[in-house]
Design a protein around this motif. Sequence first.
Motif, mmCIF file in Angstrom:
data_model
loop_
_atom_site.group_PDB
_atom_site.id
_atom_site.type_symbol
_atom_site.label_atom_id
_atom_site.label_comp_id
_atom_site.label_asym_id
_atom_site.label_seq_id
_atom_site.Cartn_x
_atom_site.Cartn_y
_atom_site.Cartn_z
ATOM 1 N N LEU A 68 0.870 -1.173 0.000
ATOM 2 C CA LEU A 68 0.000 0.000 0.000
ATOM 3 C C LEU A 68 0.903 1.217 0.000
ATOM 4 O O LEU A 68 1.801 1.340 0.846
ATOM 5 N N HIS A 69 0.690 2.112 -0.952
ATOM 6 C CA HIS A 69 1.518 3.318 -1.092
ATOM 7 C C HIS A 69 0.653 4.565 -1.141
ATOM 8 O O HIS A 69 -0.536 4.502 -1.439
ATOM 9 N N THR A 70 1.291 5.685 -0.891
ATOM 10 C CA THR A 70 0.645 6.982 -1.020
ATOM 11 C C THR A 70 1.661 8.000 -1.503
ATOM 12 O O THR A 70 2.858 7.700 -1.584
ATOM 13 N N ILE A 83 2.611 2.895 3.000
ATOM 14 C CA ILE A 83 1.697 3.298 4.071
ATOM 15 C C ILE A 83 1.903 2.340 5.233
ATOM 16 O O ILE A 83 1.800 1.129 5.072
ATOM 17 N N ILE A 87 -4.912 1.310 5.619
ATOM 18 C CA ILE A 87 -5.837 2.386 5.235
ATOM 19 C C ILE A 87 -7.176 2.102 5.895
ATOM 20 O O ILE A 87 -7.851 1.130 5.556
ATOM 21 N N HIS A 95 -13.386 5.202 0.548
ATOM 22 C CA HIS A 95 -12.007 5.684 0.448
ATOM 23 C C HIS A 95 -11.486 5.334 -0.939
ATOM 24 O O HIS A 95 -11.491 4.167 -1.333
ATOM 25 N N LEU A 97 -8.667 4.781 -3.667
ATOM 26 C CA LEU A 97 -7.272 4.512 -3.968
ATOM 27 C C LEU A 97 -7.109 4.983 -5.402
ATOM 28 O O LEU A 97 -7.684 4.399 -6.323
ATOM 29 N N ASP A 102 -3.377 7.457 -2.372
ATOM 30 C CA ASP A 102 -3.241 6.083 -1.906
ATOM 31 C C ASP A 102 -3.490 5.128 -3.069
ATOM 32 O O ASP A 102 -4.360 5.383 -3.905
ATOM 33 N N HIS A 103 -2.724 4.024 -3.116
ATOM 34 C CA HIS A 103 -2.893 3.030 -4.177
ATOM 35 C C HIS A 103 -2.193 1.738 -3.785
ATOM 36 O O HIS A 103 -1.483 1.689 -2.789
#
Length: 168
Positions: A68-70, A83, A87, A95, A97, A102-103
């Motif tokens: 999970l990245h942002t 992250i 999330i 929410h 992504l 966030d993705h």
Amino acid sequence: MKFFAILATAAVLSPIAAVAHDAIDVVDAYARGANPKAGAAFMVLDNHREVACTLVGVSSDAAAKTKLHTHTEVEGVMKMHAIEGGIEVPPGSKHALQRGGDHVMLMGLTAPLEDGMTVALTLDFGDCGTQKIDVPVDNQRADDHAQTPHDDHAAHEGHEGHEGHADH
């Protein structure tokens, strides 16, 4: 007598309908290839449960690593990073992504993500359970959200596993 049979059937089916809607819906999911070795997945998480659910991880056979990245702005430059802690999606909330936010990052792809393919993902919501989804690859999809002026190749400098990273 017929009335009671209908009423009894409705009473039995009502909890099933409530349970079916007591979930996290994944809406509008798609993936993009950034380069032959990396890609990303985007979606909207819609929490119909009465409790907060936290997306703590994602797994896929399509990549060696999924994270999970942002994106955050650091000294005027957008930087991507993992992250920590997941999330959280509050009860009754959504929410997104999305690109530039966030993705799900897919690193060490087993094959380049090409239009028309699907990527199987398992979303881990911790105490709220897991959910398997098939995500279509759409490399041509336009960004639904305006990108910041700094969201470009320079924003991805130093990001592990993203050498030559393209906008995803």
